[in-house]
Design an enzyme around this catalytic site. Sequence first.
Site, short mmCIF file in Angstrom:
data_model
loop_
_atom_site.label_atom_id
_atom_site.label_comp_id
_atom_site.label_asym_id
_atom_site.label_seq_id
_atom_site.Cartn_x
_atom_site.Cartn_y
_atom_site.Cartn_z
N HIS A 244 -9.39 13.80 2.79
CA HIS A 244 -8.87 14.97 2.08
C HIS A 244 -9.28 16.22 2.86
O HIS A 244 -10.45 16.37 3.23
CB HIS A 244 -9.49 15.08 0.68
CG HIS A 244 -9.15 13.97 -0.26
ND1 HIS A 244 -8.15 14.07 -1.20
CD2 HIS A 244 -9.68 12.74 -0.42
CE1 HIS A 244 -8.09 12.95 -1.91
NE2 HIS A 244 -9.01 12.12 -1.45
N CYS B 138 0.76 3.17 3.33
CA CYS B 138 1.54 2.48 4.37
C CYS B 138 3.03 2.76 4.17
O CYS B 138 3.77 2.97 5.14
CB CYS B 138 1.26 0.98 4.34
SG CYS B 138 -0.33 0.52 5.08
N CYS C 103 0.82 -1.21 0.00
CA CYS C 103 0.00 0.00 0.00
C CYS C 103 0.87 1.27 0.00
O CYS C 103 1.77 1.41 0.83
CB CYS C 103 -0.90 -0.03 1.24
SG CYS C 103 -1.71 1.53 1.57
N ASP D 125 -1.00 16.60 -0.29
CA ASP D 125 -1.32 15.81 -1.48
C ASP D 125 -0.34 16.20 -2.60
O ASP D 125 -0.04 17.37 -2.81
CB ASP D 125 -2.76 16.09 -1.92
CG ASP D 125 -3.26 15.05 -2.92
OD1 ASP D 125 -4.14 14.24 -2.53
OD2 ASP D 125 -2.78 15.03 -4.07
N GLY E 75 -14.31 7.31 -6.90
CA GLY E 75 -13.00 7.81 -7.32
C GLY E 75 -11.88 7.51 -6.35
O GLY E 75 -10.82 8.14 -6.42
N HIS F 106 -8.36 7.62 3.76
CA HIS F 106 -7.74 8.94 3.94
C HIS F 106 -8.80 10.02 3.86
O HIS F 106 -9.77 9.90 3.12
CB HIS F 106 -6.65 9.18 2.90
CG HIS F 106 -7.06 8.89 1.49
ND1 HIS F 106 -7.14 7.61 0.99
CD2 HIS F 106 -7.44 9.71 0.49
CE1 HIS F 106 -7.53 7.65 -0.26
NE2 HIS F 106 -7.75 8.92 -0.60
N HIS G 168 -3.89 0.01 8.51
CA HIS G 168 -4.36 -0.12 7.13
C HIS G 168 -5.78 -0.67 7.05
O HIS G 168 -6.04 -1.77 7.50
CB HIS G 168 -3.42 -1.04 6.33
CG HIS G 168 -3.90 -1.24 4.93
ND1 HIS G 168 -3.52 -0.42 3.89
CD2 HIS G 168 -4.77 -2.14 4.38
CE1 HIS G 168 -4.14 -0.80 2.78
NE2 HIS G 168 -4.90 -1.85 3.05
#
Length: 112
Positions: A103, A9, A6, A32, A94, A101, A48
């Site tokens: 945003h 990770c 990942c 980002d 998407g 996570h 995870h």
Amino acid sequence: MLNCDCLFCKIIEGKIPSSKVYEDDDMLIFKDIAPKAKVHLLAVPKTHFALLSQADKEGRVMLSRIFEKIPQVAEQNGCGDGFRLVINQGEAAGQTVRHLHVHILGGETLGW
Ligand code: 5GP
Ligand code: ZN
């Protein structure tokens, strides 16, 4: 537990570099790589799982701490006038990185 395949990770482990803005035992918050707003941060739990529906007790505790911490980190990073949180869940939404996570978008007036 981390997942060796990942991307996020690997960022948590420091195997892939990132621009960190905040870190503690529960979360990493970093910039980002392809910002969709003037300020675009990603907050990730240090365990995870891909989807909210897959969070175990540890994951749920980390998520609640992430939401507690976000207002302070957002303000310190130029989002004092307001910010938007987005969590993409699954392909149709998407989601491209299958490590949950949040945003954090701001630093400007956002269109809907
Ligand atoms: P998603 O589309 O899964 O909701 O969001 C994944 C986000 O990760 C995207 O906004 C994308 O720009 C960001 N991203 C992808 N690869 C990297 C990377 O290597 N480093 C950083 N900092 N962000 C990344
Ligand atoms: Zn992961």
